[in-house]
Motif scaffolding. Structure first.
Motif, PDB file in Angstrom:
ATOM      1  N   THR A   1       0.733  -1.163   0.021  1.00 64.14           N
ATOM      2  CA  THR A   1       0.261   0.009  -0.023  1.00 64.14           C
ATOM      3  C   THR A   1       1.012   0.983  -0.758  1.00 64.14           C
ATOM      4  OG1 THR A   1      -0.014  -0.177   2.219  1.00 64.14           O
ATOM      5  CG2 THR A   1      -1.799  -0.495   1.162  1.00 64.14           C
ATOM      6  N   ALA A   2       2.236   1.359  -0.448  1.00 65.82           N
ATOM      7  CA  ALA A   2       2.857   2.111  -0.775  1.00 65.82           C
ATOM      8  C   ALA A   2       3.407   3.686  -1.712  1.00 65.82           C
ATOM      9  CB  ALA A   2       4.040   2.029  -0.721  1.00 65.82           C
TER      10      ALA A   2
ATOM     11  N   GLY B   1       3.669   3.973  -9.606  1.00 65.38           N
ATOM     12  CA  GLY B   1       3.798   5.311  -8.316  1.00 65.38           C
ATOM     13  C   GLY B   1       4.433   6.067  -8.231  1.00 65.38           C
ATOM     14  N   ARG B   2       4.853   6.342  -7.298  1.00 63.09           N
ATOM     15  CA  ARG B   2       5.865   6.896  -6.802  1.00 63.09           C
ATOM     16  C   ARG B   2       6.667   6.207  -5.544  1.00 63.09           C
ATOM     17  NH1 ARG B   2       5.695  13.044  -4.688  1.00 63.09           N
ATOM     18  NH2 ARG B   2       7.777  11.960  -4.614  1.00 63.09           N
ATOM     19  N   GLY B   3       5.670   6.058  -4.879  1.00 63.07           N
ATOM     20  CA  GLY B   3       5.956   4.340  -3.519  1.00 63.07           C
ATOM     21  C   GLY B   3       6.596   4.943  -2.705  1.00 63.07           C
ATOM     22  N   ARG B   4       6.806   4.221  -1.528  1.00 70.95           N
ATOM     23  CA  ARG B   4       8.043   5.256  -0.650  1.00 70.95           C
ATOM     24  C   ARG B   4       9.584   4.810  -0.716  1.00 70.95           C
ATOM     25  NH1 ARG B   4       7.248   4.507   6.033  1.00 70.95           N
ATOM     26  NH2 ARG B   4       9.082   6.340   5.955  1.00 70.95           N
TER      27      ARG B   4
ATOM     28  N   LEU C   1       6.881  -1.667   1.387  1.00 73.72           N
ATOM     29  CA  LEU C   1       5.743  -2.766   1.146  1.00 73.72           C
ATOM     30  C   LEU C   1       4.636  -0.663   1.479  1.00 73.72           C
ATOM     31  CD1 LEU C   1       7.498  -4.684   1.586  1.00 73.72           C
ATOM     32  CD2 LEU C   1       5.626  -5.531   1.361  1.00 73.72           C
ATOM     33  N   ASN C   2       4.323  -1.095   2.936  1.00 69.78           N
ATOM     34  CA  ASN C   2       3.131  -0.027   3.694  1.00 69.78           C
ATOM     35  C   ASN C   2       4.301   0.881   4.466  1.00 69.78           C
ATOM     36  OD1 ASN C   2       3.918  -1.896   5.526  1.00 69.78           O
ATOM     37  ND2 ASN C   2       2.614  -3.105   5.381  1.00 69.78           N
TER      38      ASN C   2
ATOM     39  N   LEU D   1       6.761  -4.035  -8.730  1.00 66.55           N
ATOM     40  CA  LEU D   1       6.137  -3.553  -7.493  1.00 66.55           C
ATOM     41  C   LEU D   1       4.665  -2.578  -7.719  1.00 66.55           C
ATOM     42  CD1 LEU D   1       9.029  -2.104  -5.204  1.00 66.55           C
ATOM     43  CD2 LEU D   1       7.430  -4.100  -4.755  1.00 66.55           C
ATOM     44  N   SER D   2       4.884  -2.166  -9.236  1.00 68.28           N
ATOM     45  CA  SER D   2       3.689  -1.275  -9.340  1.00 68.28           C
ATOM     46  C   SER D   2       2.523  -1.882  -9.164  1.00 68.28           C
ATOM     47  CB  SER D   2       3.960  -0.454 -11.058  1.00 68.28           C
ATOM     48  OG  SER D   2       4.268  -1.527 -11.885  1.00 68.28           O
ATOM     49  N   TYR D   3       3.390  -3.420 -10.097  1.00 64.76           N
ATOM     50  CA  TYR D   3       1.819  -4.115  -9.871  1.00 64.76           C
ATOM     51  C   TYR D   3       0.955  -5.058  -8.976  1.00 64.76           C
ATOM     52  CZ  TYR D   3       2.159  -3.722 -15.297  1.00 64.76           C
ATOM     53  OH  TYR D   3       1.950  -3.434 -16.226  1.00 64.76           O
ATOM     54  N   ARG D   4       1.807  -4.788  -7.980  1.00 63.66           N
ATOM     55  CA  ARG D   4       1.167  -5.977  -6.672  1.00 63.66           C
ATOM     56  C   ARG D   4       0.431  -5.173  -5.403  1.00 63.66           C
ATOM     57  NH1 ARG D   4       4.661  -8.453 -10.196  1.00 63.66           N
ATOM     58  NH2 ARG D   4       4.337 -10.417 -10.205  1.00 63.66           N
ATOM     59  N   GLU D   5       0.155  -3.493  -6.446  1.00 62.57           N
ATOM     60  CA  GLU D   5      -0.221  -2.768  -4.946  1.00 62.57           C
ATOM     61  C   GLU D   5      -1.427  -2.998  -4.756  1.00 62.57           C
ATOM     62  OE1 GLU D   5      -0.242   0.753  -2.919  1.00 62.57           O
ATOM     63  OE2 GLU D   5       1.370   0.572  -4.287  1.00 62.57           O
ATOM     64  N   ARG D   6      -2.110  -3.125  -3.172  1.00 62.71           N
ATOM     65  CA  ARG D   6      -2.891  -3.594  -2.938  1.00 62.71           C
ATOM     66  C   ARG D   6      -4.890  -3.642  -4.070  1.00 62.71           C
ATOM     67  NH1 ARG D   6      -4.034  -6.230   2.399  1.00 62.71           N
ATOM     68  NH2 ARG D   6      -6.196  -7.197   2.437  1.00 62.71           N
ATOM     69  N   SER D   7      -4.552  -1.899  -4.070  1.00 60.38           N
ATOM     70  CA  SER D   7      -5.635  -1.998  -4.734  1.00 60.38           C
ATOM     71  C   SER D   7      -5.481  -2.367  -6.549  1.00 60.38           C
ATOM     72  CB  SER D   7      -5.890  -0.053  -5.091  1.00 60.38           C
ATOM     73  OG  SER D   7      -4.337   0.539  -5.550  1.00 60.38           O
TER      74      SER D   7
END
Length: 144
Positions: free
Chosen positions: A2-3, A17-20, A61-62, A89-95
């Motif tokens: 969820t980052a 996304g930008r992520g963290r 990750l969060n 990571l961009s494809y694994r975002e929970r949403s």
């Protein structure tokens, strides 16, 4: 996850996304591990740092879980125009995924980071092998 590494774009296209991520210097323990690897590989520490990067990343990750010590060279590794770990990571975002990532999926990122680091460290040897093969290609029978 969820980052904020990815989100849904138009027509279901996943957008990065930008992520963290936190950029930092290596800890003394991490630097010592690079020194030990340099000794095993019979290479100077400066060469390994030049390949891995002078600093490292903590990739979230969060709000609380993260991969610690992803060297800059590993994080910035591109294949086919894509930043490998960030793209994954961009494809694994929970949403987007509709669920949390599994432990095996999290381990996959760790394994991928290790493999990318190995490629970076092996690059001089791989380049040398490539040059040797180009200099003396195998003469296939029946080919001119």
């Amino acid at each position: 996850l969820t980052a904020g590494w990815g989100h849904a774009g138009k027509e279901g296209v996943t957008m990065p996304g930008r992520g963290r991520i936190v950029t930092r210097t290596y800890t003394a323990e991490e630097h010592a591990a690079i020194g030990a690897a340099a000794e095993r590989l019979d290479r100077p520490v400066s060469e390994l740092l030049a390949r891995l990067g002078a600093d490292t990343r903590d990739v979230y990750l969060n709000d609380t879980a993260y991969w610690q010590n992803v060297p800059a060279g590993v994080w910035d590794f591109y294949i086919g125009g894509y930043q490998v770990i960030k793209k994954w990571l961009s494809y694994r975002e929970r949403s987007l995924l509709g669920r949390a990532i599994t432990v095996d999926e999290a381990r996959h990122v760790t394994d991928t980071a290790r493999r990318l680091a190995a490629i970076l460290l092996l690059q001089p040897d791989l380049d040398q092998s490539y040059r040797a093969v180009c200099a003396e290609p195998y003469p296939w029978p029946g080919r001119t």
